[in-house]
Design an enzyme around this catalytic site. Structure first.
Site, PDB file in Angstrom:
ATOM      1  CE1 TYR A  94       5.802  18.619 -26.517  1.00 40.09           C
ATOM      2  CE2 TYR A  94       7.361  20.142 -27.495  1.00 40.09           C
ATOM      3  CZ  TYR A  94       6.729  19.631 -26.387  1.00 40.09           C
ATOM      4  OH  TYR A  94       7.013  20.120 -25.136  1.00 40.09           O
ATOM      5  CG  ASN A 125      13.799  20.372 -26.223  1.00 41.90           C
ATOM      6  OD1 ASN A 125      14.079  19.174 -26.240  1.00 41.90           O
ATOM      7  ND2 ASN A 125      13.139  20.934 -25.218  1.00 41.90           N
ATOM      8  CB  ILE A 161       9.823  14.942 -17.282  1.00 45.03           C
ATOM      9  CG1 ILE A 161       8.444  14.731 -17.928  1.00 45.03           C
ATOM     10  CG2 ILE A 161      10.240  13.721 -16.451  1.00 45.03           C
ATOM     11  CD1 ILE A 161       7.307  14.430 -16.976  1.00 45.03           C
ATOM     12  CD  GLU A 215       4.713  29.639 -28.637  1.00 48.59           C
ATOM     13  OE1 GLU A 215       3.902  30.344 -29.253  1.00 48.59           O
ATOM     14  OE2 GLU A 215       4.509  29.218 -27.482  1.00 48.59           O
TER      15      GLU A 215
END
Length: 156
Positions: free
Chosen positions: A123, A116, A79, A111
């Site tokens: 996730y 991050n 994004i 991955e």
């Protein structure tokens, strides 16, 4: 449509979207995929599903995955920086998960950079768990977590 009301749409990517997808990629990543890599994966590879995120008709992001037998491997979730933290990546993940199920996937993997934190949080919210570590996975030698989820634990 009311004034200031946003229209969000997620649809399959087409050849006409490649330039905008490349713009999202280069605006988002220090080591972006090349235009040729994106072209090969989106247009030439018959085992992929790529979606674009449109806001008021403009592409603000995209996501893709490979479908191999009963596995879906998410390759990209992107994004543009100015549109982050508004739930668009979550909507994109919801659509990728839905498309993986429609294509017969019973598990999904990806991955993600160990640094991050926003992506890791997303996730995990979608049902993925860290199952391994790829040392020096990225060009800058940063490590990546390998995350997996089974069909029954996919959520959004």
């Amino acid at each position: 449509m009311k004034e200031n009301e946003e229209q969000l749409m997620i649809r399959p990517a087409t050849m006409d979207d490649l330039e905008s997808i490349f713009e999202c990629e280069t605006a988002s990543f220090a080591e972006p995929w090349s235009y040729a890599m994106l072209y090969d994966d989106i247009i030439e590879n018959g085992n992929t599903v790529y979606l674009v995120v449109l806001l008021n008709g403009d592409i603000i992001g995209y996501g893709g995955m490979w479908i191999v037998l009963d596995e879906a491997h998410i390759t990209n979730v992107c994004i543009k920086p100015e549109y982050r933290k508004k739930g668009y990546a979550r909507q994109l993940m919801k659509e990728l998960i839905s498309m993986s199920k429609k294509n017969g996937a019973t598990s999904m993997t990806l991955e993600v950079r160990v640094t991050n934190k926003p992506a890791l949080r997303l996730y995990k919210q979608c049902g993925f768990t860290i199952q391994g570590l790829r040392k020096r996975y990225y060009k800058n030698n940063e490590d990546a977590y390998v995350m997996w989820t089974e069909r029954d634990t996919l959520t959004v």
